[in-house]
Design an enzyme around this catalytic site. Structure first.
Site, PDB file in Angstrom:
ATOM      1  N   GLY A  77       0.531  -8.800 -13.499  1.00  0.00           N
ATOM      2  CA  GLY A  77       1.180  -7.855 -12.601  1.00  0.00           C
ATOM      3  C   GLY A  77       2.682  -7.792 -12.755  1.00  0.00           C
ATOM      4  O   GLY A  77       3.277  -6.709 -12.683  1.00  0.00           O
ATOM      5  N   LEU A 116      -5.753  -3.834 -10.822  1.00  0.00           N
ATOM      6  CA  LEU A 116      -5.449  -5.176 -10.308  1.00  0.00           C
ATOM      7  C   LEU A 116      -4.757  -5.130  -8.952  1.00  0.00           C
ATOM      8  O   LEU A 116      -4.748  -6.128  -8.214  1.00  0.00           O
ATOM      9  CB  LEU A 116      -4.623  -5.977 -11.323  1.00  0.00           C
ATOM     10  N   TYR A 117      -4.189  -3.966  -8.605  1.00  0.00           N
ATOM     11  CA  TYR A 117      -3.455  -3.849  -7.345  1.00  0.00           C
ATOM     12  C   TYR A 117      -4.369  -3.583  -6.144  1.00  0.00           C
ATOM     13  O   TYR A 117      -3.894  -3.302  -5.050  1.00  0.00           O
ATOM     14  CB  TYR A 117      -2.402  -2.749  -7.428  1.00  0.00           C
ATOM     15  N   SER A 146       5.087  -4.450 -13.190  1.00  0.00           N
ATOM     16  CA  SER A 146       5.976  -4.139 -12.078  1.00  0.00           C
ATOM     17  C   SER A 146       7.428  -4.038 -12.525  1.00  0.00           C
ATOM     18  O   SER A 146       8.114  -3.048 -12.244  1.00  0.00           O
ATOM     19  CB  SER A 146       5.824  -5.203 -10.982  1.00  0.00           C
ATOM     20  N   HIS A 150       1.341   3.757  -3.697  1.00  0.00           N
ATOM     21  CA  HIS A 150       0.619   5.021  -3.719  1.00  0.00           C
ATOM     22  C   HIS A 150       1.492   6.213  -4.111  1.00  0.00           C
ATOM     23  O   HIS A 150       0.997   7.350  -4.142  1.00  0.00           O
ATOM     24  CB  HIS A 150      -0.067   5.272  -2.370  1.00  0.00           C
ATOM     25  N   GLN A 176       0.826  -1.209   0.000  1.00  0.00           N
ATOM     26  CA  GLN A 176       0.000   0.000   0.000  1.00  0.00           C
ATOM     27  C   GLN A 176       0.861   1.260   0.000  1.00  0.00           C
ATOM     28  O   GLN A 176       0.601   2.203  -0.757  1.00  0.00           O
ATOM     29  CB  GLN A 176      -0.928  -0.015   1.216  1.00  0.00           C
ATOM     30  N   HIS A 184      -7.369  -5.889  -1.380  1.00  0.00           N
ATOM     31  CA  HIS A 184      -8.028  -5.731  -0.085  1.00  0.00           C
ATOM     32  C   HIS A 184      -8.122  -7.016   0.735  1.00  0.00           C
ATOM     33  O   HIS A 184      -8.143  -6.940   1.973  1.00  0.00           O
ATOM     34  CB  HIS A 184      -9.410  -5.116  -0.279  1.00  0.00           C
TER      35      HIS A 184
END
Length: 608
Positions: A515, A373-374, A519, A196, A192, A377
């Site tokens: 992903g 996709l990230y 990345s 961000h 997280q 949760h």
């Protein structure tokens, strides 16, 4: 990917006969061919550079045929990399073999991402605006045309399922499902905190837009996204950032002291409103924990550089320290973070020189699909365990006092010991954050994403043939079929969370195979990884270069806490695992002394 096409041709024929929508709605062009609608109901497929030819780009060229038939499936590659540990232990010790495999991992993944970018939410065809307008997220696949018979093109029902019903039936947690890879909350909060800096959707404009001024790893979440915020956070002395000392330890300054806007609810007192690079990081103590660690690391690196370069002014110390921390971040992400989530026995390596003889573009644009996709949760637990206390979501959110009451050492130790939830497999999103997942689905529909199977084909995976093939669960398959009508109509984000996980892993196949390219391209496309930047002088000489090349999550923590260093890991340790409690601080600091054999910088008591 070679695929039989009778069904696609029948769908296209039906569309033509009905006279509905664009002929490209049926996605007639295979293997990354580009569809262009022509006059009437005709279309053409541009197969340039795909390795295929023919009306629908389905006939392989000789080299492509050999490559497709010889290349193992993604799940086969994953099985090989996650088994045969003894063999991989040998390969990891043979430098040229490890380097060759790592080079292949980087190039094969990164080349799946277009550079320069191609589409955005408003343009399903290549144009200068989609390329040059950095306020947009880019797109990997163009939006579903507006005039198609169904939301997913030509398959599925005329209307997508109700978001609330979909979320409550298939995403909502019934009971906590722990991750079988034993992922820790240190991983969850790192994910997280790290992402961000470049996932900053501008919801005033809409989910297709980003507020980020840079599409990559720039540590704007540490330093602020613009110069005005950065200057408010800087001490302008010794290159350092402003800080506040609480009980002899360094924490971020207060928002009221530095004049930085932060998002706190009205009931949070001024004395608990910490100011950091990202305005929303006061949300949970896990984010402030990482913000505090990186603040301390920046100021520590400034001390190291000042000792080596006493003639440097504040600006140069600050700017060089920022480059060093960017390098540290990328190394930790590849060698600790990606290493953990991959589950590979092959040891990943951060070495930009591996790409210096390859065709590689040192630039990056964040894709909206990557942002979507990230949304992991399900990682979040039902409650948060710190020391001997248990916090509910209501007690945890915006409770910055947890940071100073427990201290960084105890937060790291506690988050390392607490297991995160499994992401794939469905029904594991905590009730407290279900609304966020629902919003992700709504935003995806607004941007008209193509289906999960469309993205599987785009990233060289075989499309799912049935709902049970997708979920591995008879009950969820039946519910999905009732909602969507056809497996090719399943949406991207719900599909990623419902997809059956790979054996004993946190994710399903699609999450990893999509992903990883985003990345690795974003990490290795950073300017500091280019031949012109990747040299000691960029980082203040060998002393700074060594900080980057020796970075790890454990070292980052040990260099920035007082007393015994807690175990810092993205993997929850076994209770019987040696060293699962703490790491001797003197040994950790001794390891750090390798950064400069002649000068060891001691942390100032007033700071740490």
């Amino acid at each position: 990917m070679i695929r039989s096409i009778p069904i696609l041709l029948l769908l296209h024929l039906a569309l033509v006969l009905c006279g509905e929508g664009s002929p490209c709605c049926s996605e007639p062009c295979e293997n990354r061919g580009v569809c262009t609608a022509l006059r009437g109901d005709d279309y053409e497929c541009d197969c340039t550079g795909t390795g295929f030819y023919g009306q629908n780009c389905t006939t392989p060229e000789l080299f492509t045929w050999l490559k497709v038939h010889l290349k193992p499936a993604p799940n086969t590659v994953h099985y090989i990399l996650t088994h045969f540990k003894g063999l991989w232990n040998i390969i990891n010790k043979i430098s040229f073999l490890r380097d060759s495999i790592m080079r292949y991992v980087l190039t094969s993944r990164s080349h799946l991402i277009e550079s320069p970018p191609t589409y955005n939410a408003d343009y399903g065809y290549k144009n200068w605006e989609a390329y040059s307008n950095l306020t947009y997220y880019t797109r990997t696949l163009p939006p579903v045309p507006l005039d198609c018979p169904t939301p997913m093109g030509v398959v599925g029902k005329k209307e997508l399922p109700d978001v609330k019903l979909l979320a409550e039936k298939l995403l909502l947690r019934r009971h906590f499902i722990p991750d079988p890879q034993h992922t820790s909350l240190m991983f969850a909060f790192f994910a997280q905190h790290f992402t961000h800096q470049f996932f900053k959707s501008d919801m005033k404009k809409g989910p297709a837009f980003t507020r980020a001024l840079n599409h990559g790893v720039d540590l704007s979440h540490v330093y602020g996204e613009d110069l005005q915020r950065q200057h408010k956070l800087r001490l302008f002395k010794g290159g350092k950032l402003k800080y506040k000392v609480v009980d002899g330890e360094v924490y971020p300054p207060l928002a009221s002291e530095v004049g930085v806007e932060m998002h706190y609810p009205p009931h949070i007192p001024e004395s608990q409103r910490f100011a950091v690079g990202h305005e929303a990081f006061g949300l949970v103590p896990g984010l402030l924990m990482y913000a505090t660690i990186w603040l301390r690391e920046h100021n520590r690196v400034c001390d190291v550089l000042y000792t080596a370069h006493p003639d440097w002014d504040d600006e140069r110390l600050f700017q060089t320290s920022r480059l060093i921390l960017i390098g540290e971040t990328i190394k930790i992400v590849i060698e600790d973070y990606v290493q953990h989530l991959s589950g590979y026995h092959f040891k990943l390596k951060f070495d930009p020189t591996l790409l210096f003889n390859s065709q590689f573009q040192y630039q990056n644009r964040i894709s909206s699909e990557f942002n979507t996709l990230y949304h992991w949760h399900p990682l979040m637990p039902d409650t948060f365990h710190i020391d001997e206390e248990v916090y509910s979501y209501k007690q945890f959110v915006y409770n910055t006092s947890i940071l100073t009451n427990h201290g960084i050492n105890h937060l790291v130790e506690s988050f390392t010991k607490q297991i995160a939830g499994r992401v794939a497999g469905g029904r594991n999103v905590p009730p407290a954050v279900l609304m966020v997942s629902m919003k992700a689905i709504e935003n995806s529909r607004q941007m008209r994403y193509q289906s999960l199977n469309a993205y599987r084909k785009r990233f060289n995976m075989k499309p799912y043939s049935s709902f049970e093939d997708l979920t591995g669960d008879t009950e969820m398959a039946a519910e999905l079929e009732e909602m969507y009508g056809h497996v090719d109509a399943v949406e991207l984000y719900p599909g990623l969370l419902i997809e059956k996980p790979r054996p004993n892993t946190i994710f399903g196949e699609t999450m990893v195979e999509m992903g990883a390219p985003y990345s690795l391209k974003g990490l290795m496309g950073n300017p500091i990884c280019s031949p012109e930047y990747w040299k000691p002088s960029t980082f203040g000489g060998q002393v700074g270069f060594q900080i980057v090349n020796s970075a790890s999550l454990q070292r980052l923590v040990c260099d920035n806490v007082k007393g015994p260093c807690p175990l810092a890991s993205f993997h929850v340790p076994d209770v019987n695992e040696p060293g699962s409690a703490t790491i001797n601080a003197s040994r950790a600091n001794a390891a750090s002394s390798d950064l400069n054999p002649t000068v060891i910088i001691k942390k100032r008591a007033s700071e740490l």
